[in-house]
Design a protein around this motif. Structure first.
Motif, PDB file in Angstrom:
ATOM      1  N   ASP A 651      -3.804   1.331  -1.005  1.00  0.00           N
ATOM      2  CA  ASP A 651      -2.540   0.599  -0.863  1.00  0.00           C
ATOM      3  C   ASP A 651      -1.580   1.316   0.083  1.00  0.00           C
ATOM      4  O   ASP A 651      -0.879   0.671   0.876  1.00  0.00           O
ATOM      5  CB  ASP A 651      -1.892   0.415  -2.234  1.00  0.00           C
ATOM      6  CG  ASP A 651      -2.700  -0.521  -3.137  1.00  0.00           C
ATOM      7  OD1 ASP A 651      -3.593  -1.218  -2.620  1.00  0.00           O
ATOM      8  OD2 ASP A 651      -2.443  -0.542  -4.357  1.00  0.00           O
ATOM      9  N   GLY A 654      -2.764   0.758   3.519  1.00  0.00           N
ATOM     10  CA  GLY A 654      -2.634  -0.652   3.863  1.00  0.00           C
ATOM     11  C   GLY A 654      -1.224  -1.027   4.283  1.00  0.00           C
ATOM     12  O   GLY A 654      -1.031  -1.855   5.185  1.00  0.00           O
ATOM     13  N   THR A 655      -0.233  -0.420   3.636  1.00  0.00           N
ATOM     14  CA  THR A 655       1.161  -0.752   3.958  1.00  0.00           C
ATOM     15  C   THR A 655       1.777   0.197   4.986  1.00  0.00           C
ATOM     16  O   THR A 655       2.734  -0.163   5.661  1.00  0.00           O
ATOM     17  CB  THR A 655       2.019  -0.720   2.679  1.00  0.00           C
ATOM     18  OG1 THR A 655       1.906   0.577   2.070  1.00  0.00           O
ATOM     19  CG2 THR A 655       1.544  -1.776   1.687  1.00  0.00           C
ATOM     20  N   ASP A 656       1.235   1.403   5.100  1.00  0.00           N
ATOM     21  CA  ASP A 656       1.791   2.403   6.017  1.00  0.00           C
ATOM     22  C   ASP A 656       0.637   3.190   6.632  1.00  0.00           C
ATOM     23  O   ASP A 656       0.362   4.329   6.247  1.00  0.00           O
ATOM     24  CB  ASP A 656       2.734   3.334   5.238  1.00  0.00           C
ATOM     25  CG  ASP A 656       3.483   4.300   6.145  1.00  0.00           C
ATOM     26  OD1 ASP A 656       3.241   4.271   7.367  1.00  0.00           O
ATOM     27  OD2 ASP A 656       4.296   5.088   5.631  1.00  0.00           O
TER      28      ASP A 656
END
Length: 682
Positions: A651, A654-656
């Motif tokens: 996660d 995935g976001t950063d």
């Protein structure tokens, strides 16, 4: 003290002990010592009594006094010291064989001691050998590892939980037994400063984890079992989190930056083979795996895929069809096997299955004559040879490919990291890579460790495979076992007898191959029976000769080491006797069993059990005997933490993707970039 401080400057260490700690445990800094975790704790508040003892070898803590000290000479400069220990409910004998002089000097009648250890029964009386001792009150404590008097300023420890550390004989010789290590960690904890947090704040809060400083102190000296459990959870999660970050970051980097050849064509070779040459219908699992590999090879990024399949599941056929995809797109392919026997077997299998397709297939192994080897290398360099099958000979510097597009590595665990990397460097852009293993890898382990590889699993066996029945027999049953072998041979079958050693070992009481050969020959004499021997110490020609005789049915019994574990396929060999089976891992036994069944029960379940019994080892380094080097976590026992750590890293990336919001993680990545990860070079 700060984590980066030299361990020599910690009170109680000094230059001499610092050298021992570095050599024996790799402890060079205070941070290294802080992360050398105890393997258990003794709860000194949970005291037993001699009268309540029931089971031997259960670790207990007793409180009482000593009397009746007796020393008996057992040889030159040696003695046995016995002492009666009474706790008011009964008497136990304490025994020392080492350090007796110091123990005699320090033990005092009438002084209350705590003794800790595992009691046993000898001649009907409870006794404890080399117990750990601690004065309940008074001026000193006796360190049972050396019998030295210790200042009471170190005791009592911060809690009732006494840490117990693994040590070595050399450490004990330098006064670094488990109690001495406890004193060092206590000194360090008391003066500790500068412990930075490593995990993102939101993750700590989400899982209600202890802070890093609190966890590192509590793992050594907890106030309660609950705090100890919380410290373990925090440190396990941290270890698994950064392991995942290593692999998933490398995988992400490869996805973004590793350009690969585009193999978009499914051409004549693949289609003709599929329609004319496949000897039996593909299983659903084989079709699924081929589709996954094909998607990789036409994606424009370099394939780096692990292919797992149980013994007899059809991995080799899948590999051959992928090789044909590479050839249909104008490239060459090679398959590297760990032994000449297996490479030769692959060569003849490929030649037979590809007959009529007008493809150049070569075998390059060390035993090929120099003149022939030179010609083979010329044909490889010109592109006349499209498929090369070989051993380590493939990675020699003078082996040049015209256009190497696919590398298949069979039984990848048999090759070192540096060996595999040399094939990677033989083409630009680097070739697609498919590594195969018939050693079952538990699904949890595969998802956790091979974060930089894509994994495919052939989890379905072709129909019609017969199950293998396995029996355990002891030495008194040997005549019955050999009578059964004679029945099988009389019925036209062949037999393997496998030993763990070639020659007798002074350290291991095992049946060795040479003695075993003589014993088998005595039960199965010539000329009625022919018994051969196969092991890694034979020359390539000798191995080929013996295997050829066995394949042609001229040898009834093959006495061998585990050289037959990988790739030796003789369908008529239906029985295997494994001597000293307890010295093989379950997965290795499963591999050996596959030589006679060509189809077995689920090897992944066996691998899971083997992992629990034998542990995973080291994965990131150059060692070939294991998979992970974890200080405190277990990928099997801590599966929920494994999954949580994997998901958190996924996660985050995935976001950063660049971890811009997490400078501490970026700093970790910068320091880790030079690591030689297995997945990067497959």
């Amino acid at each position: 003290m700060l984590p980066n401080d030299d361990i020599a400057y910690l009170k109680g260490v000094g230059p001499s002990r610092a050298k021992v700690l570095a050599a024996e445990l790799g402890i060079r800094t205070c941070g290294d010592l802080l992360e050398y975790f105890p393997f258990r704790h003794i709860d000194r508040s949970q005291q037993s009594t001699i009268a309540s003892l029931r089971d031997e070898n259960q670790y207990v803590v007793l409180r009482g006094t000593v009397s009746n000290m007796q020393a008996v000479s057992t040889g030159r400069y040696r003695e046995r010291l016995t002492v009666d220990f009474n706790d008011g409910t009964g008497t136990m004998q304490l025994v020392w064989f080492q350090g007796t002089k110091w123990v005699r000097e320090k033990l005092k009648p009438g002084v209350k001691y705590l003794i800790m250890g595992k009691p046993t029964v000898f001649n009907g009386q409870w006794q404890m050998t080399h117990p750990e001792l601690e004065v309940c009150s008074g001026e000193c404590v006796v360190d049972s590892t050396r019998g030295q008097a210790l200042p009471t300023t170190h005791y009592p420890l911060p809690t009732n939980f006494l840490p117990v550390y693994s040590t070595t004989e050399k450490m004990k010789q330098h006064g670094l037994g488990t109690r001495a290590m406890a004193r060092l960690t206590e000194t360090l904890v008391a003066s500790l400063g500068g412990i930075d947090e490593t995990l993102p704040k939101e993750i700590i809060e989400r899982y209600r984890l202890l802070g890093r400083r609190e966890a590192l102190i509590a793992i050594h000296y907890p106030d309660s079992m609950q705090q100890l459990d919380a410290a373990r959870t925090r440190l396990k999660f941290e270890e698994l989190f950064f392991m995942q970050l290593d692999y998933q970051w490398a995988h992400s980097e490869r996805q973004q930056h590793s350009a690969g050849r585009v193999f978009a064509t499914v051409g004549e070779y693949f289609n003709r083979f599929y329609s004319e040459k496949i000897p039996f219908p593909l299983t659903g699992a084989q079709k699924r795996v081929i589709k996954e590999i094909r998607e990789d090879m036409r994606s424009g990024r370099q394939m780096n895929r692990l292919l797992q399949g149980d013994v007899g599941s059809g991995k080799t056929l899948v590999a051959l069809m992928c090789i044909l995809l590479a050839i249909d797109n104008g490239s060459q392919a090679c398959l590297m096997a760990p032994t000449e026997i297996l490479a030769t077997q692959h060569y003849y299998t490929f030649r037979s299955m590809l007959e009529g397709l007008d493809l150049g297939v070569e075998l390059l192994i060390g035993s090929v004559r120099t003149a022939d080897k030179r010609k083979i290398k010329q044909r490889i360099a010109s592109g006349e040879t499209q498929i090369v099958i070989g051993t380590h000979a493939l990675i020699e510097d003078d082996v040049h490919f015209r256009d190497l597009g696919l590398v298949v590595i069979d039984e990848q665990h048999r090759f070192g990291v540096e060996q595999r990397s040399k094939l990677w460097a033989k083409a630009t852009p680097p070739p697609h890579v498919l590594v195969m293993t018939a050693t079952p890898i538990p699904r949890t382990l595969a998802m956790t460790v091979y974060g930089d590889l894509d994994c495919s699993v052939i989890d379905e066996l072709p129909p019609g495979r017969q199950p293998v029945r396995t029996y355990h027999r002891t030495e008194p049953n040997r005549p019955k076992v050999f009578a059964f072998l004679k029945q099988q041979i009389d019925a036209g079958r062949q037999v393997y007898v496998v030993y763990p050693l070639i020659h007798e070992s002074d350290k291991l009481d095992l049946k060795d191959l040479i003695d075993g050969l003589e014993m088998v020959q005595s039960y199965f004499p010539r000329p009625q029976y022919h018994v051969s021997m196969l092991h890694g110490g034979l020359t390539a020609d000798e191995k080929a000769f013996e295997m050829d005789r066995f394949k042609r049915g001229l040898t009834h019994i093959m006495v061998a080491t585990t050289v037959i574990e990988v790739g030796v396929d003789v369908p008529n060999a239906t029985v295997m006797v494994i001597e000293n089976a307890e010295h093989f891992g379950l997965s290795q036994l499963h591999q050996l069993r596959g030589r006679v069944g060509r189809g077995t029960t689920d090897g992944f379940q066996i691998a899971e059990a083997d992992l629990r019994l034998r542990g995973p080892g080291d994965m990131q380094g150059l060692q070939q005997s294991g998979m992970l080097d974890l200080k405190i976590a277990s990928i099997v026992d801590d599966e929920p933490l494994v999954a949580a750590a994997r998901n958190e890293v996924r996660d985050l990336l995935g976001t950063d993707p660049t971890l811009a919001a997490y400078p501490m993680l970026q700093d970790y990545i910068r320091h880790s970039k030079n690591k030689m990860l297995w997945g990067k070079i497959s």
